[in-house]
Design an enzyme around this catalytic site. Structure first.
Site, PDB file in Angstrom:
ATOM      1  N   ILE A 109      -7.661   0.407  10.919  1.00  0.00           N
ATOM      2  CA  ILE A 109      -8.748   1.392  10.863  1.00  0.00           C
ATOM      3  C   ILE A 109      -9.962   0.831  10.113  1.00  0.00           C
ATOM      4  O   ILE A 109      -9.831  -0.035   9.246  1.00  0.00           O
ATOM      5  CB  ILE A 109      -8.275   2.720  10.231  1.00  0.00           C
ATOM      6  CG1 ILE A 109      -7.791   2.514   8.791  1.00  0.00           C
ATOM      7  CG2 ILE A 109      -7.222   3.396  11.102  1.00  0.00           C
ATOM      8  CD1 ILE A 109      -7.454   3.801   8.049  1.00  0.00           C
ATOM      9  N   TYR A 162       0.827  -1.205   0.000  1.00  0.00           N
ATOM     10  CA  TYR A 162       0.000   0.000   0.000  1.00  0.00           C
ATOM     11  C   TYR A 162       0.860   1.252   0.000  1.00  0.00           C
ATOM     12  O   TYR A 162       2.019   1.229   0.379  1.00  0.00           O
ATOM     13  CB  TYR A 162      -0.915   0.025   1.229  1.00  0.00           C
ATOM     14  CG  TYR A 162      -0.136   0.146   2.511  1.00  0.00           C
ATOM     15  CD1 TYR A 162       0.141   1.386   3.069  1.00  0.00           C
ATOM     16  CD2 TYR A 162       0.374  -0.977   3.135  1.00  0.00           C
ATOM     17  CE1 TYR A 162       0.901   1.508   4.223  1.00  0.00           C
ATOM     18  CE2 TYR A 162       1.133  -0.881   4.290  1.00  0.00           C
ATOM     19  CZ  TYR A 162       1.394   0.366   4.823  1.00  0.00           C
ATOM     20  OH  TYR A 162       2.155   0.477   5.953  1.00  0.00           O
ATOM     21  N   PHE A 195       2.313   9.579   3.542  1.00  0.00           N
ATOM     22  CA  PHE A 195       2.631   9.450   4.966  1.00  0.00           C
ATOM     23  C   PHE A 195       3.095   8.054   5.338  1.00  0.00           C
ATOM     24  O   PHE A 195       3.688   7.851   6.395  1.00  0.00           O
ATOM     25  CB  PHE A 195       1.450   9.879   5.854  1.00  0.00           C
ATOM     26  CG  PHE A 195       0.193   9.072   5.642  1.00  0.00           C
ATOM     27  CD1 PHE A 195       0.009   7.863   6.273  1.00  0.00           C
ATOM     28  CD2 PHE A 195      -0.801   9.552   4.803  1.00  0.00           C
ATOM     29  CE1 PHE A 195      -1.141   7.116   6.072  1.00  0.00           C
ATOM     30  CE2 PHE A 195      -1.963   8.827   4.603  1.00  0.00           C
ATOM     31  CZ  PHE A 195      -2.132   7.604   5.231  1.00  0.00           C
ATOM     32  N   ASP A 196       2.847   7.055   4.469  1.00  0.00           N
ATOM     33  CA  ASP A 196       3.308   5.698   4.749  1.00  0.00           C
ATOM     34  C   ASP A 196       3.249   4.897   3.450  1.00  0.00           C
ATOM     35  O   ASP A 196       2.332   5.087   2.641  1.00  0.00           O
ATOM     36  CB  ASP A 196       2.441   5.035   5.814  1.00  0.00           C
ATOM     37  CG  ASP A 196       3.039   3.743   6.353  1.00  0.00           C
ATOM     38  OD1 ASP A 196       4.235   3.469   6.111  1.00  0.00           O
ATOM     39  OD2 ASP A 196       2.307   2.985   7.022  1.00  0.00           O
ATOM     40  N   TYR A 227      -8.584   8.134  11.369  1.00  0.00           N
ATOM     41  CA  TYR A 227      -8.044   8.503  12.679  1.00  0.00           C
ATOM     42  C   TYR A 227      -8.823   9.608  13.369  1.00  0.00           C
ATOM     43  O   TYR A 227      -8.395  10.108  14.415  1.00  0.00           O
ATOM     44  CB  TYR A 227      -6.561   8.864  12.541  1.00  0.00           C
ATOM     45  CG  TYR A 227      -5.753   7.670  12.098  1.00  0.00           C
ATOM     46  CD1 TYR A 227      -5.408   6.667  12.998  1.00  0.00           C
ATOM     47  CD2 TYR A 227      -5.384   7.522  10.767  1.00  0.00           C
ATOM     48  CE1 TYR A 227      -4.696   5.557  12.589  1.00  0.00           C
ATOM     49  CE2 TYR A 227      -4.670   6.411  10.352  1.00  0.00           C
ATOM     50  CZ  TYR A 227      -4.336   5.426  11.265  1.00  0.00           C
ATOM     51  OH  TYR A 227      -3.638   4.324  10.850  1.00  0.00           O
ATOM     52  N   PHE A 284      -5.615   5.464   0.005  1.00  0.00           N
ATOM     53  CA  PHE A 284      -4.687   4.335  -0.011  1.00  0.00           C
ATOM     54  C   PHE A 284      -4.777   3.617  -1.343  1.00  0.00           C
ATOM     55  O   PHE A 284      -5.871   3.238  -1.774  1.00  0.00           O
ATOM     56  CB  PHE A 284      -5.016   3.327   1.101  1.00  0.00           C
ATOM     57  CG  PHE A 284      -4.691   3.793   2.478  1.00  0.00           C
ATOM     58  CD1 PHE A 284      -3.423   3.602   3.010  1.00  0.00           C
ATOM     59  CD2 PHE A 284      -5.650   4.429   3.245  1.00  0.00           C
ATOM     60  CE1 PHE A 284      -3.125   4.037   4.294  1.00  0.00           C
ATOM     61  CE2 PHE A 284      -5.356   4.865   4.525  1.00  0.00           C
ATOM     62  CZ  PHE A 284      -4.091   4.668   5.054  1.00  0.00           C
TER      63      PHE A 284
END
Length: 173
Positions: A91, A63, A73-74, A149, A165
């Site tokens: 999540i 991902y 961010f990731d 979040y 994502f």
């Protein structure tokens, strides 16, 4: 001073929430995108043909996660290592979105191999293999803040952020 900082933070978060709503609406308007009752936008890029995970299973996925402004961010892709995790432990947007995906079934194929290169008589052998393709269903998940979040955010993810994502589901255990 503290009050002023708090007010500025609320203003910035409010602007981010509005930008996130527009980002979510744009994602939902794309051809082929489906917005679920919860608000998740699911856009299938490549359909898998195998198993669909359930919340009580482990999955392996590649991902890349981005904010509405495109900031990554990731990314397991950038790390070069897919992530394996219990689906029920992430999540809500991931739980819902990944349960809509399928892994790719192994593909049978035939490969021709010449053994003459090794000094043996020149013959053609057919070798039947099952390739376990390292590709599965791919989708883009655009996740509203309340399925991610929430108002507090976490780490590099600000409160109220809508997340995108790009996900490839590799396996289900």
């Amino acid at each position: 001073m503290q009050k002023l900082l708090g007010e500025r933070q609320l203003l910035a978060q409010g602007a981010a929430v509005e930008a996130g709503k527009a980002f979510l609406a744009d994602a939902a308007a794309r051809e082929g995108a489906v917005q679920t009752e919860s608000g998740l936008v699911y856009e299938e890029v490549r359909e898998g043909t195998g198993a669909q995970p359930t919340a009580d299973q482990k999955v392996t996925a590649h991902y890349t996660g981005t904010l509405a402004d495109g900031t990554i961010f990731d990314s397991s892709v950038a790390r070069g290592e897919p992530l394996t995790f219990p689906l029920g432990g992430v999540i809500k947007g991931w739980q819902e979105g990944l349960q809509m995906m399928k892994v790719q079934l192994p593909l049978p194929c035939t490969i021709a191999i010449r053994d003459g290169a090794f000094g043996l008589p020149l013959r053609l052998f057919l070798l039947s293999l099952v390739l376990r393709a390292q590709v599965g269903g791919k989708a883009v998940l655009t996740i509203p803040s309340d399925l991610a979040y929430g108002p507090n955010g976490t780490g590099p993810i600000p409160g109220g952020a809508v997340l995108k994502f790009d996900v490839e589901l590799l396996s289900v255990e």
